[in-house]
Design an enzyme around this catalytic site. Structure first.
Site, PDB file in Angstrom:
ATOM      1  N   LYS A  33       0.820  -1.215   0.000  1.00  0.00           N
ATOM      2  CA  LYS A  33       0.000   0.000   0.000  1.00  0.00           C
ATOM      3  C   LYS A  33       0.856   1.268   0.000  1.00  0.00           C
ATOM      4  O   LYS A  33       0.450   2.274  -0.576  1.00  0.00           O
ATOM      5  CB  LYS A  33      -0.968   0.008   1.186  1.00  0.00           C
ATOM      6  CG  LYS A  33      -0.336   0.111   2.549  1.00  0.00           C
ATOM      7  CD  LYS A  33      -1.410   0.141   3.624  1.00  0.00           C
ATOM      8  CE  LYS A  33      -0.801   0.124   5.009  1.00  0.00           C
ATOM      9  NZ  LYS A  33       0.058   1.276   5.272  1.00  0.00           N
ATOM     10  N   THR A  34       2.042   1.244   0.632  1.00  0.00           N
ATOM     11  CA  THR A  34       2.899   2.437   0.610  1.00  0.00           C
ATOM     12  C   THR A  34       3.335   2.742  -0.819  1.00  0.00           C
ATOM     13  O   THR A  34       3.387   3.908  -1.238  1.00  0.00           O
ATOM     14  CB  THR A  34       4.133   2.240   1.510  1.00  0.00           C
ATOM     15  OG1 THR A  34       3.697   1.944   2.841  1.00  0.00           O
ATOM     16  CG2 THR A  34       4.983   3.495   1.540  1.00  0.00           C
ATOM     17  N   ASP A 217      -3.529   7.206   4.953  1.00  0.00           N
ATOM     18  CA  ASP A 217      -3.025   5.855   5.194  1.00  0.00           C
ATOM     19  C   ASP A 217      -3.566   5.337   6.533  1.00  0.00           C
ATOM     20  O   ASP A 217      -3.898   6.118   7.431  1.00  0.00           O
ATOM     21  CB  ASP A 217      -1.495   5.895   5.206  1.00  0.00           C
ATOM     22  CG  ASP A 217      -0.878   4.512   5.223  1.00  0.00           C
ATOM     23  OD1 ASP A 217      -1.558   3.536   4.849  1.00  0.00           O
ATOM     24  OD2 ASP A 217       0.310   4.403   5.603  1.00  0.00           O
ATOM     25  N   GLU A 218      -3.620   4.021   6.690  1.00  0.00           N
ATOM     26  CA  GLU A 218      -4.052   3.385   7.944  1.00  0.00           C
ATOM     27  C   GLU A 218      -5.389   3.953   8.416  1.00  0.00           C
ATOM     28  O   GLU A 218      -5.571   4.266   9.601  1.00  0.00           O
ATOM     29  CB  GLU A 218      -2.986   3.569   9.032  1.00  0.00           C
ATOM     30  CG  GLU A 218      -1.590   3.080   8.651  1.00  0.00           C
ATOM     31  CD  GLU A 218      -1.467   1.559   8.607  1.00  0.00           C
ATOM     32  OE1 GLU A 218      -2.499   0.876   8.748  1.00  0.00           O
ATOM     33  OE2 GLU A 218      -0.345   1.076   8.405  1.00  0.00           O
ATOM     34  N   GLN A 248      -6.581  -5.023  10.511  1.00  0.00           N
ATOM     35  CA  GLN A 248      -5.424  -4.545  11.268  1.00  0.00           C
ATOM     36  C   GLN A 248      -5.766  -3.338  12.145  1.00  0.00           C
ATOM     37  O   GLN A 248      -4.890  -2.557  12.509  1.00  0.00           O
ATOM     38  CB  GLN A 248      -4.282  -4.192  10.309  1.00  0.00           C
ATOM     39  CG  GLN A 248      -3.798  -5.382   9.495  1.00  0.00           C
ATOM     40  CD  GLN A 248      -2.606  -5.043   8.623  1.00  0.00           C
ATOM     41  OE1 GLN A 248      -1.501  -4.791   9.111  1.00  0.00           O
ATOM     42  NE2 GLN A 248      -2.833  -5.022   7.324  1.00  0.00           N
ATOM     43  N   ARG A 602       3.617 -10.034  10.447  1.00  0.00           N
ATOM     44  CA  ARG A 602       4.919  -9.362  10.402  1.00  0.00           C
ATOM     45  C   ARG A 602       6.000 -10.344   9.962  1.00  0.00           C
ATOM     46  O   ARG A 602       7.103  -9.930   9.594  1.00  0.00           O
ATOM     47  CB  ARG A 602       5.329  -8.807  11.777  1.00  0.00           C
ATOM     48  CG  ARG A 602       4.417  -7.795  12.445  1.00  0.00           C
ATOM     49  CD  ARG A 602       4.037  -6.666  11.567  1.00  0.00           C
ATOM     50  NE  ARG A 602       2.759  -6.922  10.931  1.00  0.00           N
ATOM     51  CZ  ARG A 602       2.275  -6.244   9.904  1.00  0.00           C
ATOM     52  NH1 ARG A 602       2.974  -5.271   9.370  1.00  0.00           N
ATOM     53  NH2 ARG A 602       1.103  -6.538   9.380  1.00  0.00           N
TER      54      ARG A 602
END
Length: 761
Positions: A33-34, A217-218, A248, A602
């Site tokens: 996504k970044t 974002d997020e 998340q 992760r």
């Protein structure tokens, strides 16, 4: 154009090339996504959008910095604002200070400052500190601000709740203290700016014209105030792109509202929705186990994570005797991996609560294994650094009494507690700041010598403040030289050396700030420093294994991950009834499951989940129940290992249970090789010891019995627990009973009633 869209999969291309109108990008863990956000910024500029009309918002300085680097690498002209929510609001509140009824030179109080103010408020209101703990009171105030509730509204909402009404009083006095000091806390930054956008159409329109394209974002981690901010700026043009993953969302405890992302399509019925499901981080077994776990949640947007990677090691679930066996098991596996060529900084250990790191640290120290606990804000919490920052804040904001109190006698200049007390009384009587009283201490009752020292301190601050137009690095150097802080660290002891090194690092940080922000000045630097988060300075662990909480692990990745404490009560973090059933609300259980999902995803190549059959709880060895999450991950591509320990000549032999059969393994040689490769240790062996004998658990009614709680004895009445010692059934409680004084009670011989908070009042 070809280069910009190169190496993107089809959903990523669709997200990058969407221009006008609302866009929801459901970005699964590790789905790039970044890359999408940064290339979308570049694409908008290619389409003729002016860079200064683009606003990209994320949650940490580290993430914002990474975005800026990636955008720069795409040769995008500078001008787009890539910022955190808090930094954006700090910037806008300086611009609209008058409209927000703020002093333009306001201070931002960090977490430590906020708790100091809260403790002082609790004391001034004469509230029992053991019940109204500063951390709990501040958390309730913070949640109220995230919901944009001012003290008066919060008091109304508390109704007949006696505890809540007292917290409302604390909130009122806490806010008055901040206002008097021209200070804001982190939540104020969001709330004050959200109020402006809500109540001032002219500011809303102005910012809408300035930021014509908004990328967030997020988005699953936004709270109500952040929701108002985002939609207030986008209300006119609706060019808002949000990326995130409901799976998340792990910050409900600090106000995050998962409904913001779940209901985006209700807010914008014409929104385009794109799912990023290809994972570029984790192996197939890890993704399968994590996906099966999160599928048990109902508050989510359905998607299926997948990867092009073939193969991969099974996810390992390891059952251990107790927390010591668990720590030894992790240490052994890490040492073996290092012996096989793995780097320590490729490995991480996650836990639900910080307290679980203690036993791990003991084992790693004794075994000579390198480790580092990831706590990014520690540098700015060191005394010598906070002393310098307090001077700087007082220079920028002379009304900041909290900073003034910290530095008025730092380093020692003969201004004692009695003098300070009289100055504080005079400041309250005169309705002036502490620094103003120091400039004119005539009616404070101070003797001539004390008054002279106070005036000299005020003159020092005024002298330093007269040169604030200089670069920040020069201001810091002047503070160190003129205040006497440099001279006070002239010793040659180890602590002095470390303190001097920290001060040197702060000077370097200020110099770097000047280089990167040539037009900025001290208030900008202070606001940046105040908004440092736990992971902003995480740059890998420098050849050491990383220890961190599951919350802190968000946004990071490691080739090998170990998650310890996978037990009911820890992960998920809940309490159980006497039959072992959880009593956690459905929403909270789903968040705990999301937290486990974040930890699992992760991991890139190896994932090990560990739980203990017994764990010490408040000094008593208690049986534990394996987390239900360990069943929810399924058994496909998952191996289960059941270890028991025995000690032979100081070495640990294990029986591993795999797939229904036992295989005896003597690991003495493996341990020797692993420990020798780890470096200096205590004899080369992992610490081991015989099993402790089984003990029955204490009764369920003692589950909430802790030091400082209130209890009622059938004969002696009410009292406060001041100590607990010995294992059950020899556990003894030291209690100060109201009107009777100190007594020691053997818990197995009586029945104490643990009182609810309402009964403590």
């Amino acid at each position: 154009m070809h280069d910009l869209l190169a190496e993107l999969n089809e959903p990523q291309r669709q997200a990058v090339t969407h221009v006008d109108g609302p866009l929801l990008v459901l970005a699964g863990a590790g789905s790039g996504k970044t890359r999408v956000i940064t290339r979308r910024v570049a694409y908008l500029v290619q389409q003729g959008v002016a860079p200064w009309n683009i606003l990209a918002i994320t949650f940490t300085n580290k993430a914002a910095g990474e975005m800026q680097q990636r955008v720069d690498a795409l040769n995008v002209p500078r001008g787009a604002l890539l910022s955190t929510f808090h930094a954006l609001c700090a910037r806008l509140l300086r611009e609209f200070a008058a409209e927000a009824n703020l002093a333009q030179n306001y201070s931002i109080y960090d977490r430590d400052d906020q708790l100091r103010v809260t403790k002082d408020v609790v004391k001034r209101l004469d509230l029992p500190a053991d019940i109204f703990r500063a951390a709990r009171v501040h958390a309730m105030i913070s949640n109220a601000k995230n919901e944009m509730k001012i003290p008066e509204q919060y008091a109304v909402d508390m109704g007949d709740d006696r505890f809540g009404r007292r917290v409302a009083e604390a909130y009122h006095l806490y806010q008055k203290t901040l206002d008097d000091n021209h200070a804001l806390d982190f939540d104020d930054l969001l709330m004050r700016m959200a109020f402006l956008l809500r109540d001032r159409p002219d500011i809303r329109e102005m910012l809408g014209r300035r930021y014509k394209y908004i990328l967030i974002d997020e988005y699953q981690d936004t709270n109500h105030a952040q929701y108002i901010l985002a939609h207030g700026i986008a209300v006119e043009h609706e060019n808002i792109c949000v990326t995130g993953d409901p799976d998340q969302s792990i910050y409900a405890w600090r106000g995050a509202n998962i409904r913001n992302i779940l209901e985006f399509e209700a807010d914008y019925p014409n929104a385009t929705v794109i799912r990023l499901e290809e994972n570029y981080r984790s192996s197939r077994p890890i993704l399968e186990a994590a996906s099966k776990l999160i599928a048990h949640n109902s508050q989510r947007k359905d998607k299926k994570l997948w990867t092009r990677r073939e193969g991969g090691e099974d996810v390992r679930v390891v059952y251990c005797d107790d927390e010591h066996a668990e720590a030894r098991e992790v240490a052994l596996r890490i040492a073996r991996r290092a012996e096989s060529g793995g780097r320590y900084d490729e490995m991480a250990i996650f836990y639900r609560v910080n307290s679980l790191s203690r036993v791990l640290e003991d084992v790693f120290r004794k075994s000579g294994l390198p480790y580092r606990i990831a706590r990014g804000v520690e540098f700015y919490n060191r005394k010598e650094v906070k002393d310098v920052l307090a001077y700087l804040r007082l220079l920028a904001n002379p009304a900041d009494d909290l900073s003034c109190l910290r530095v008025i006698n730092t380093p020692a200049r003969g201004i004692g507690a009695t003098t300070v007390g009289r100055l504080v009384d005079a400041a309250e009587r005169r309705a002036q700041s502490l620094l103003e009283v120091c400039r004119a201490p005539e009616d404070t009752g101070l003797k001539a010598a004390a008054a002279g020292k106070v005036r000299a301190f005020a003159a020092l601050i005024d002298k330093l403040a007269s040169h604030l137009d200089r670069p920040v690095g020069k201001v810091v150097e002047s503070v160190l030289a003129d205040s006497g802080l440099d001279a006070s660290l002239a010793g040659e002891g180890e602590e002095d050396k470390q303190a001097k090194a920290n001060i040197a690092e702060l000077v370097s940080t200020a110099a770097e700030f000047d280089q990167e922000n040539p037009d900025a000045r001290l208030p900008d630097f202070l606001h940046q420093v105040a908004l440092v988060s736990d992971t902003d300075h995480f740059e890998g662990s420098g050849g050491a294994v990383t220890f961190m909480t599951l919350h802190a692990a968000k946004g990071l990745e490691f080739p090998a991950v170990f998650v310890v404490g996978c037990e009911t009560g820890l992960l998920p973090m809940i309490r159980t009834d006497p039959d072992g059933r959880s009593n956690l609300a459905a929403d909270a259980m789903e968040e705990e499951r999301r937290l486990a999902f974040v930890g699992m995803t992760r991991a890139m190549n190896e994932l090990t989940l560990l739980c203990a059959r017994h764990r010490r709880v408040r000094g008593v060895r208690m049986p534990q129940i394996a987390s239900e999450f360990l069943q929810e991950i399924g058994s496909e591509s998952v191996s289960f290992e059941d270890t028991t320990t025995a000690v032979t000549d100081g070495y640990v032999a294990r029986r591993h249970h795999r797939g229904g059969f036992y295989d005896d393994v003597d690991e003495r040689a493996a341990i020797e090789r692993a420990m020798n490769s780890a470096g200096p240790s205590t004899g080369g062996a992992l610490p081991g010891g015989p099993d402790m004998p089984e003990v029955p658990p204490p009764p369920a009614e003692y589950e909430h019995l802790v030091v400082n709680c209130r209890v009622r004895h059938p004969k002696f009445g009410a009292g406060k627990v001041i100590g607990l010692r010995n294992h059950w059934p020899q556990t003894r409680a030291e209690i100060i009973f109201d009107g009777l004084g100190h007594k020691t009670i053997v818990l197995a011989h009586t029945r104490l009633e643990v009182l609810d908070h309402d009964e403590w009042m």
